[in-house]
Design a protein around this motif. Structure first.
Motif, PDB file in Angstrom:
ATOM      1  N   LEU A  43       0.789  -1.086  -0.110  1.00 42.59           N
ATOM      2  CA  LEU A  43       0.036  -0.030  -0.020  1.00 42.59           C
ATOM      3  C   LEU A  43       0.787   1.278   0.133  1.00 42.59           C
ATOM      4  N   ILE A  44       2.096   1.138   0.902  1.00 48.53           N
ATOM      5  CA  ILE A  44       2.894   2.457   0.724  1.00 48.53           C
ATOM      6  C   ILE A  44       3.531   2.379  -0.685  1.00 48.53           C
ATOM      7  N   TYR A  45       3.913   1.650  -1.362  1.00 48.37           N
ATOM      8  CA  TYR A  45       4.481   1.435  -2.604  1.00 48.37           C
ATOM      9  C   TYR A  45       3.320   2.037  -3.656  1.00 48.37           C
ATOM     10  N   PHE A  46       2.057   1.518  -3.541  1.00 49.65           N
ATOM     11  CA  PHE A  46       0.982   2.117  -4.172  1.00 49.65           C
ATOM     12  C   PHE A  46       0.882   3.729  -4.010  1.00 49.65           C
ATOM     13  N   LEU A  47       1.024   3.961  -2.627  1.00 49.66           N
ATOM     14  CA  LEU A  47       0.742   5.480  -2.494  1.00 49.66           C
ATOM     15  C   LEU A  47       1.794   6.408  -2.817  1.00 49.66           C
ATOM     16  N   SER A  48       2.892   5.960  -3.126  1.00 50.65           N
ATOM     17  CA  SER A  48       3.876   6.901  -3.734  1.00 50.65           C
ATOM     18  C   SER A  48       3.699   7.119  -5.071  1.00 50.65           C
ATOM     19  N   PRO A  49       3.597   8.500  -5.384  1.00 48.35           N
ATOM     20  CA  PRO A  49       3.615   8.848  -6.831  1.00 48.35           C
ATOM     21  C   PRO A  49       4.604   8.684  -7.624  1.00 48.35           C
ATOM     22  N   VAL A  50       5.741   8.791  -7.141  1.00 47.75           N
ATOM     23  CA  VAL A  50       7.151   8.723  -7.888  1.00 47.75           C
ATOM     24  C   VAL A  50       7.812   7.345  -7.347  1.00 47.75           C
ATOM     25  N   ASP A  51       7.601   6.385  -8.179  1.00 51.18           N
ATOM     26  CA  ASP A  51       8.389   4.967  -7.805  1.00 51.18           C
ATOM     27  C   ASP A  51       8.827   4.620  -9.343  1.00 51.18           C
ATOM     28  N   VAL A  52       8.927   3.505  -9.671  1.00 54.02           N
ATOM     29  CA  VAL A  52       9.555   2.999 -10.769  1.00 54.02           C
ATOM     30  C   VAL A  52       9.168   3.640 -11.928  1.00 54.02           C
TER      31      VAL A  52
END
Length: 144
Positions: A84-93
């Motif tokens: 969920l934290i990964y999903f929440l991050s707007p700047v990921d891969v």
């Protein structure tokens, strides 16, 4: 488009580390789940293929943080909250603002988390179904 799975998993590991810390603060954990749910609802069309899985991940995370359901291994709840934290991050891969592609890495991670914790989710779902039947019977209605 080929996903850089190693890079995505590296970002996810960082998200799991954040999840471990956030789980120690009930308010932060609840806010993280609430924020991720808001983002999911806003982008439901892009997430249609995994919507049912996502709803289950949100439900178990919320019930765990609220103390209603604690029969899930800590490593599983960390993986779920990490997803969920990964999903929440707007700047990921792949940044979420990239049209048509922004949620591909998020969906990959959420599916990965779902597969990792599927046995725990099945137990949770059985518990949740029993709660609904119990509540239905307690208020005088008949549960089928």
């Amino acid at each position: 488009m080929k996903l850089n799975k190693a890079k995505i998993l590296g970002f996810f590991k960082k998200s799991e580390s954040k999840a471990t810390i956030i789980l120690n603060d009930k308010t932060k954990a609840s806010n993280t789940i609430k924020d991720a749910l808001g983002k999911a609802v806003t982008n439901k069309g892009d997430l249609e293929g995994i919507w049912a899985k996502l709803v289950l991940l949100f439900a178990v995370a919320k019930d765990y943080v609220n103390g209603d359901y604690t029969e899930i291994p800590k490593r599983s709840i960390i993986a779920i909250l990490g997803g969920l934290i990964y999903f929440l991050s707007p700047v990921d891969v792949i940044p979420d603002f990239v049209p048509f592609l922004g949620f591909i890495d998020d969906i990959y991670i959420l599916n990965l988390v779902y597969r990792q914790v599927i046995k725990d989710l099945e137990k949770y779902k059985a518990w949740k179904d029993a709660q609904i039947k119990f509540i239905g019977n307690a208020d005088g209605s008949t549960a089928t």
